[in-house]
Design a protein around this motif. Structure first.
Motif, mmCIF file in Angstrom:
data_model
loop_
_atom_site.group_PDB
_atom_site.id
_atom_site.type_symbol
_atom_site.label_atom_id
_atom_site.label_comp_id
_atom_site.label_asym_id
_atom_site.label_seq_id
_atom_site.Cartn_x
_atom_site.Cartn_y
_atom_site.Cartn_z
ATOM 1 N N ASP A 174 0.833 -1.216 0.000
ATOM 2 C CA ASP A 174 0.000 0.000 0.000
ATOM 3 C C ASP A 174 0.859 1.255 0.000
ATOM 4 N N LYS A 175 1.907 1.234 0.842
ATOM 5 C CA LYS A 175 2.754 2.425 0.981
ATOM 6 C C LYS A 175 3.512 2.725 -0.321
ATOM 7 N N ILE A 176 4.078 1.690 -0.938
ATOM 8 C CA ILE A 176 4.844 1.914 -2.168
ATOM 9 C C ILE A 176 3.914 2.337 -3.312
ATOM 10 N N ALA A 177 2.716 1.777 -3.345
ATOM 11 C CA ALA A 177 1.744 2.188 -4.376
ATOM 12 C C ALA A 177 1.423 3.675 -4.198
ATOM 13 N N ASN A 181 2.088 6.892 -6.661
ATOM 14 C CA ASN A 181 0.806 7.476 -7.113
ATOM 15 C C ASN A 181 -0.061 6.483 -7.897
ATOM 16 N N LEU A 182 -0.107 5.241 -7.408
ATOM 17 C CA LEU A 182 -0.895 4.212 -8.112
ATOM 18 C C LEU A 182 -2.248 3.952 -7.435
ATOM 19 N N GLY A 183 -2.506 4.653 -6.317
ATOM 20 C CA GLY A 183 -3.805 4.483 -5.660
ATOM 21 C C GLY A 183 -3.822 3.403 -4.593
ATOM 22 N N PHE A 184 -5.025 3.145 -4.050
ATOM 23 C CA PHE A 184 -5.232 2.200 -2.946
ATOM 24 C C PHE A 184 -6.354 1.248 -3.334
ATOM 25 N N PRO A 185 -6.316 -0.050 -2.971
ATOM 26 C CA PRO A 185 -5.226 -0.757 -2.290
ATOM 27 C C PRO A 185 -4.045 -1.052 -3.230
ATOM 28 N N GLY A 186 -2.852 -1.214 -2.654
ATOM 29 C CA GLY A 186 -1.634 -1.313 -3.452
ATOM 30 C C GLY A 186 -1.337 -2.667 -4.063
ATOM 31 N N GLY A 187 -1.771 -3.741 -3.393
ATOM 32 C CA GLY A 187 -1.402 -5.093 -3.837
ATOM 33 C C GLY A 187 -1.704 -5.398 -5.294
ATOM 34 N N PRO A 188 -2.991 -5.325 -5.694
ATOM 35 C CA PRO A 188 -3.349 -5.694 -7.075
ATOM 36 C C PRO A 188 -2.681 -4.812 -8.119
ATOM 37 N N VAL A 189 -2.567 -3.490 -7.820
ATOM 38 C CA VAL A 189 -2.033 -2.570 -8.831
ATOM 39 C C VAL A 189 -0.518 -2.757 -9.011
ATOM 40 N N ILE A 190 0.206 -3.022 -7.909
ATOM 41 C CA ILE A 190 1.650 -3.269 -8.042
ATOM 42 C C ILE A 190 1.883 -4.584 -8.784
ATOM 43 N N ASP A 191 1.075 -5.578 -8.486
ATOM 44 C CA ASP A 191 1.158 -6.875 -9.175
ATOM 45 C C ASP A 191 1.022 -6.651 -10.690
ATOM 46 N N ARG A 192 0.065 -5.808 -11.053
ATOM 47 C CA ARG A 192 -0.216 -5.558 -12.479
ATOM 48 C C ARG A 192 0.964 -4.853 -13.164
ATOM 49 N N TYR A 193 1.460 -3.776 -12.533
ATOM 50 C CA TYR A 193 2.593 -3.031 -13.115
ATOM 51 C C TYR A 193 3.856 -3.888 -13.157
ATOM 52 N N ALA A 194 4.057 -4.705 -12.117
ATOM 53 C CA ALA A 194 5.276 -5.511 -12.013
ATOM 54 C C ALA A 194 5.409 -6.507 -13.158
ATOM 55 N N ARG A 195 4.271 -6.956 -13.688
ATOM 56 C CA ARG A 195 4.316 -7.938 -14.783
ATOM 57 C C ARG A 195 5.037 -7.395 -16.001
ATOM 58 N N GLU A 196 5.038 -6.072 -16.140
ATOM 59 C CA GLU A 196 5.682 -5.456 -17.312
ATOM 60 C C GLU A 196 7.049 -4.876 -16.962
ATOM 61 N N GLY A 197 7.507 -5.109 -15.720
ATOM 62 C CA GLY A 197 8.790 -4.547 -15.307
ATOM 63 C C GLY A 197 9.858 -5.616 -15.158
ATOM 64 N N ASP A 198 11.072 -5.177 -14.866
ATOM 65 C CA ASP A 198 12.209 -6.086 -14.681
ATOM 66 C C ASP A 198 12.468 -6.256 -13.182
ATOM 67 N N PRO A 199 12.267 -7.493 -12.655
ATOM 68 C CA PRO A 199 12.441 -7.708 -11.215
ATOM 69 C C PRO A 199 13.886 -7.565 -10.748
ATOM 70 N N GLU A 200 14.819 -7.553 -11.703
ATOM 71 C CA GLU A 200 16.233 -7.429 -11.311
ATOM 72 C C GLU A 200 16.790 -6.042 -11.630
ATOM 73 N N ALA A 201 15.924 -5.116 -12.018
ATOM 74 C CA ALA A 201 16.380 -3.777 -12.407
ATOM 75 C C ALA A 201 17.044 -3.037 -11.253
ATOM 76 N N ILE A 202 16.470 -3.165 -10.042
ATOM 77 C CA ILE A 202 16.999 -2.435 -8.883
ATOM 78 C C ILE A 202 17.203 -3.427 -7.743
ATOM 79 N N ALA A 203 18.385 -3.390 -7.110
ATOM 80 C CA ALA A 203 18.679 -4.342 -6.018
ATOM 81 C C ALA A 203 18.187 -3.779 -4.689
ATOM 82 N N PHE A 204 16.912 -4.030 -4.378
ATOM 83 C CA PHE A 204 16.373 -3.584 -3.089
ATOM 84 C C PHE A 204 16.738 -4.605 -2.000
ATOM 85 N N PRO A 205 16.843 -4.151 -0.723
ATOM 86 C CA PRO A 205 17.296 -5.050 0.354
ATOM 87 C C PRO A 205 16.295 -6.149 0.703
ATOM 88 N N ARG A 206 16.827 -7.273 1.204
ATOM 89 C CA ARG A 206 16.005 -8.388 1.696
ATOM 90 C C ARG A 206 16.116 -8.349 3.218
#
Length: 373
Positions: A174-177, A181-206
């Protein structure tokens, strides 16, 4: 095989957050799953507003129960029990469901079962894949919680192995959405955008994956901050934010940690089944990565269909039916909503009501305590 009409017929009520869910279940068969969501009413506030949720539950309760009974083709007097989420959740929202369940149980002369929201998320899988194996390892991920649970008996024994120590996975989505500026709730919308993105583009921490970190606990607040800072830096430099890549890389970091820890817990505990539930279990990347990692580790993965992963009444009815089938003690009419009900209590049995003529006052005391706690 026993006549299915011998199996317990139970109505379940779920009001822990912003969904008014009413389900009807016979044994492990789903007959109806009616949901009235107030998510649109919260969207303009960018998150769930407890008062708005409680009022929406009040308005939706009776029509949703009537719809569920009609969809199931059963009459209220045929029920073998009424189950309701007693906690955890938003206190005011829970009170609406608990009060309604008590009223129906009392009016119909049916046993009442106050059940645990998290245990219900595990039990719902019985409606999709049949009886739960014992023991079952469950990874529950939603807006309010991320936890690893080991259950040997869903009606009486659920043991927490790990939990989120700060933000739940859903909150991070929710917070990252919101930052993107992708709106609320964040889960479904991030899932949708992520399908067209590169999961290895940015090395975020685990988070919490170091050798000295707790093996089964989760932390997403550091990841959330890291992603937000990355986005701010791009904007400050006047560069365009690659929304799809950010969504994919952020989602990958969350899903990587969730599945890695869940598979590790299965191996450590010698459990060959993993069940994933809760709203974030609807996430397509989480399902795919869990499937890959479970197959490699020789673990059977069970994930209910997305509609049964988010909050619903069917999951409460499923656990209620299991309570009836295993002859668990019913709750009494002094049942209280408990916003922090521990998962170690899959249900709230009876024996709380006073039997010396003060029952009426007791019910009032219980409600007042909850309103002000």
């Amino acid at each position: 095989m026993a006549d299915s009409r011998d199996e317990p017929l139970v109505l379940g009520i779920e009001t822990s957050c912003d969904e008014t869910g009413v389900g009807v279940v016979r044994g492990t068969t789903l007959l109806a799953d009616a949901v009235a969501s107030s998510v649109d009413e919260h969207a303009r506030f960018g998150g769930v507003v407890p008062e708005v949720a409680s009022r929406a539950h009040l308005e939706a309760m009776v029509p949703t129960i009537q719809r569920a009974l009609k969809d199931a083709g059963v009459s209220a007097k045929d029920l073998d029990g009424i189950a309701v989420t007693a906690g955890p959740g938003l206190a005011g929202a829970l009170l609406v469901g608990v009060s309604a369940a008590k009223a129906y149980a009392y009016a119909l002369g049916k046993p009442l079962y106050g059940v645990n929201h998290l245990a219900s998320h595990i039990c719902v899988d019985q409606l999709e894949h049949g009886a739960l194996p014992e023991p079952t390892m469950a990874l529950l991920v939603s807006g309010g919680h991320s936890s690893l649970l080991l259950s040997t008996d869903i009606t009486s024994d659920v043991r927490p192995l790990g939990a989120t120590i700060d933000d739940a996975a859903g909150e991070a989505f929710d917070k990252i959405a919101r930052v993107l500026n992708l709106g609320f709730p964040g889960g479904p919308v991030i899932d949708r955008y992520a399908r067209e993105g590169d999961p290895e583009a940015i090395a975020f921490p685990r988070g919490l994956t170091g050798p000295r970190d707790p093996a089964y606990d989760f932390s997403f607040s550091g990841l959330k901050t890291s992603v937000a800072r990355w986005i701010e830096a791009k904007r400050a430099a006047g560069e365009e934010v690659p929304v799809r890549d950010v969504a994919a890389s952020f989602q990958e970091a969350v899903v990587d940690v969730l599945t890695r820890k869940a598979v590790r817990a299965c191996k450590d505990e010698g459990v060959d089944h993993l069940m994933i539930g809760g709203g974030v279990a609807a996430n397509t990347r989480l399902r795919a990565m869990a499937q890959e990692r479970c197959e490699r580790a020789g673990i059977r993965l069970r994930v209910p269909r997305p509609k049964l992963c988010t909050d619903n009444g069917a999951m409460v009815a499923a656990l209620g039916a299991e309570m009836v089938a295993r002859n668990r003690a019913a709750s009494d009419l002094g049942l209280s909503a408990d916003s922090s009900l521990p998962v170690t209590e899959p249900h709230v049995p009876g024996a709380h009501a006073h039997s010396h003529g003060h029952d009426h006052d007791h019910v009032h005391e219980v409600s007042k305590d909850n309103l002000y706690s």
